[in-house]
Design an enzyme around this catalytic site. Structure first.
Site, PDB file in Angstrom:
ATOM      1  N   CYS A  66     -13.417 -15.095  -2.730  1.00 56.90           N
ATOM      2  CA  CYS A  66     -12.176 -15.603  -3.312  1.00 56.90           C
ATOM      3  C   CYS A  66     -11.699 -16.946  -2.637  1.00 56.90           C
ATOM      4  O   CYS A  66     -11.779 -17.159  -1.605  1.00 56.90           O
ATOM      5  CB  CYS A  66     -11.510 -14.584  -3.176  1.00 56.90           C
ATOM      6  N   CYS A  72      -4.808 -15.940   2.016  1.00 55.06           N
ATOM      7  CA  CYS A  72      -4.155 -14.410   1.518  1.00 55.06           C
ATOM      8  C   CYS A  72      -4.542 -13.465   2.745  1.00 55.06           C
ATOM      9  O   CYS A  72      -5.756 -13.572   3.247  1.00 55.06           O
ATOM     10  CB  CYS A  72      -4.755 -14.010   0.331  1.00 55.06           C
ATOM     11  N   CYS A  75      -7.327  -9.393   2.591  1.00 50.35           N
ATOM     12  CA  CYS A  75      -8.867  -9.409   2.974  1.00 50.35           C
ATOM     13  C   CYS A  75      -8.994  -9.797   4.328  1.00 50.35           C
ATOM     14  O   CYS A  75      -8.629 -10.993   4.504  1.00 50.35           O
ATOM     15  CB  CYS A  75      -9.901  -9.788   1.862  1.00 50.35           C
ATOM     16  N   CYS A 149      -8.367 -12.359  -7.845  1.00 52.06           N
ATOM     17  CA  CYS A 149      -8.398 -11.536  -6.689  1.00 52.06           C
ATOM     18  C   CYS A 149      -9.660 -10.825  -7.040  1.00 52.06           C
ATOM     19  O   CYS A 149      -9.730  -9.884  -8.043  1.00 52.06           O
ATOM     20  CB  CYS A 149      -7.272 -10.602  -6.608  1.00 52.06           C
ATOM     21  N   GLN A 249      -5.436   7.503  -5.823  1.00 49.87           N
ATOM     22  CA  GLN A 249      -6.640   6.779  -4.890  1.00 49.87           C
ATOM     23  C   GLN A 249      -6.663   5.391  -5.495  1.00 49.87           C
ATOM     24  O   GLN A 249      -6.465   4.995  -6.753  1.00 49.87           O
ATOM     25  CB  GLN A 249      -7.929   7.605  -5.134  1.00 49.87           C
ATOM     26  N   PHE A 276      -1.063  18.775   0.209  1.00 48.10           N
ATOM     27  CA  PHE A 276      -0.840  17.509  -0.198  1.00 48.10           C
ATOM     28  C   PHE A 276      -1.353  17.002  -1.381  1.00 48.10           C
ATOM     29  O   PHE A 276      -2.013  15.858  -1.690  1.00 48.10           O
ATOM     30  CB  PHE A 276      -1.215  16.421   0.829  1.00 48.10           C
ATOM     31  N   GLU A 296       2.860  20.279  -2.298  1.00 45.71           N
ATOM     32  CA  GLU A 296       3.195  18.976  -2.381  1.00 45.71           C
ATOM     33  C   GLU A 296       4.685  18.779  -2.210  1.00 45.71           C
ATOM     34  O   GLU A 296       5.420  19.742  -2.876  1.00 45.71           O
ATOM     35  CB  GLU A 296       2.749  18.169  -3.634  1.00 45.71           C
ATOM     36  N   ASP A 344      -5.561  16.583   1.887  1.00 45.32           N
ATOM     37  CA  ASP A 344      -5.556  15.065   1.653  1.00 45.32           C
ATOM     38  C   ASP A 344      -4.135  14.484   2.093  1.00 45.32           C
ATOM     39  O   ASP A 344      -3.558  14.022   1.304  1.00 45.32           O
ATOM     40  CB  ASP A 344      -5.965  14.554   0.361  1.00 45.32           C
ATOM     41  N   CYS A 370      -7.655   8.585   4.942  1.00 43.76           N
ATOM     42  CA  CYS A 370      -7.958   7.162   5.035  1.00 43.76           C
ATOM     43  C   CYS A 370      -7.740   6.492   6.420  1.00 43.76           C
ATOM     44  O   CYS A 370      -7.487   5.331   6.604  1.00 43.76           O
ATOM     45  CB  CYS A 370      -6.812   6.281   3.899  1.00 43.76           C
TER      46      CYS A 370
END
Length: 415
Positions: A66, A72, A75, A149, A249, A276, A296, A344, A370
């Site tokens: 990119c 930016c 990343c 992007c 996701q 969750f 949830e 999750d 994550c």
């Protein structure tokens, strides 16, 4: 080199945040956009430094994908070749597990393709020359106005000018605000925040523009301004009308990979608790073979899941429960009806729920996260409670960043 000087250093490794790390007599310093083995000139500010000149480049360095890279802040690692980058990202998971004394099989990293991120949260601000729309500069509030992007789906990037038009009507003077765009099966779903109170004139103009530009919906601070088309996303065979700003996701392909791992481990489990559960990312796929109890705390997400279920035949029973699992985790007695549990949680993990799950007789568990650090903590709790960690699979759904998804499958007792 002193704590506020320029000088030459050698990068020894890449840290957990994606920056190069150099070891100096007075401690480590972190240098973005560098690679192991590189010799660089830097300007140091305490334990961080800015790359001033690349003196000796690593053979693992490549041209970034990119034009905005290094400006930016989206990343961190486009300059690193795929193979060493993927090994490093897998090692984030391995290292977190080892830090908790967990020695378990970690699968090779599942790679994800560029141009697949289906939601972009843009920083925006109105100026005399128009609306800046993009991402913040690395460790700054300065907005980098983007034209491309390689992470985000083309359907969003192709509409940048249209998004700027929407931003011009939303803009609260010259202050910054956020405009998120999510790709759904009905088109782009836009969600704005930080714009202040919208007046009637703004609402009328925004409604006309959203219809003209064929966006599916525009919401502001969770309030729907206009919804020409109900934004839908399928989870398995169930179309779900996703609410504004709901958790999804990051990429559809990573979601499919995670779902396949979940379903493979659950096998013929008769009753499953999905904790969750969000809008039903996994619950609705599980319901094709197993009865599911979906838990949830987000009422809008649960309502969307429920609406999806009501319009599809052939599923096993799906029950829903609104519950704050951080404050009120499911207790071992409540878990007795279930053969399997999927959880999750957000980045903070599910420590309280893991403590109760560890005491339960649930035979199969799938933990999705994550955050490798909180995942490792929760897995250590389950392991102490008698669970065997069969395998952990890292998934690179946050391409060129320091974030990584992981799916862990566990068993207890006879299978």
């Amino acid at each position: 080199m002193t704590s506020s000087k320029t000088g030459q250093i050698t990068i020894r490794s890449i840290g957990a945040g994606g920056d190069g790390v150099a070891n100096l007599p007075d401690g480590q310093i972190y240098v973005p956009f560098t690679l192991p083995g590189e010799v660089v000139n830097v300007a140091r500010d305490k334990n961080r430094a800015t790359l001033m000149a690349l003196l000796e480049a690593s053979p693992e360095r490549q041209n970034p994908a990119c034009r905005h890279f290094e400006d930016c802040g989206g990343c961190a690692l486009q300059h690193w070749q795929d193979e060493p980058y993927r090994l490093w990202k897998r090692e984030l998971v391995v290292g977190a597990l080892k830090g908790r004394g967990i020695d378990v099989e970690v699968a090779p990293l599942v790679a994800c393709n560029p141009h697949t991120r289906r939601r972009a949260v843009f920083a925006a601000r109105k100026t005399e020359k128009g609306v800046l729309l993009g991402f913040n500069r690395h460790q700054s509030h300065e907005i980098i106005d983007i034209v491309e992007c390689p992470v985000t789906v083309p359907e969003i990037i192709a509409r940048l000018d249209d998004l700027r038009e929407v931003g011009a009507l939303l803009a609260p003077g010259s202050g910054p605000f956020k405009l998120a765009a999510t790709l759904t099966e009905s088109g782009l779903d836009l969600a704005a925040s930080g714009c202040g109170k919208l007046n009637d004139e703004q609402r009328r103009a925004l409604t006309a523009l959203v219809i003209k530009k064929d966006f599916a919906r525009l919401s502001h601070e969770g309030e729907i301004i206009v919804e020409p088309k109900k934004p839908l996303i399928h989870f398995g065979k169930v179309p779900v009308p996703v609410p504004p700003g709901c958790f999804l996701q990051a990429t559809a392909e990573a979601e499919e990979t995670m779902a396949a791992l979940v379903l493979a481990h659950l096998g013929k489990a008769r009753r499953v608790a999905d904790l969750f559960c969000g809008v039903g990312t996994f619950a609705l796929r599980i319901a094709e073979k197993s009865a599911v109890h979906a838990v949830e705390n987000d009422a809008a997400a649960l309502a969307a899941l429920d609406r999806g279920v009501r319009h599809v035949q052939g599923l096993k029973p799906v029950s829903i429960e609104r519950r704050d699992l951080f404050r009120r985790p499911l207790m071992p007695k409540e878990l007795l009806p279930y053969n399997a549990v999927v959880f999750d949680p957000p980045r903070a993990g599910a420590e309280e729920q893991a403590l109760e799950l560890a005491k339960s007789k649930v035979e199969k568990v799938v933990a999705i996260s994550c955050n490798p650090v909180t995942l490792a903590r929760d897995l250590a709790i389950l392991q102490k409670g008698g669970y065997r960690i069969e395998r952990v699979t890292p998934i690179d759904q946050f391409l060129w960043s320091a974030h990584v998804e992981a799916v862990a499958v566990l068993t207890k007792g006879r299978q």
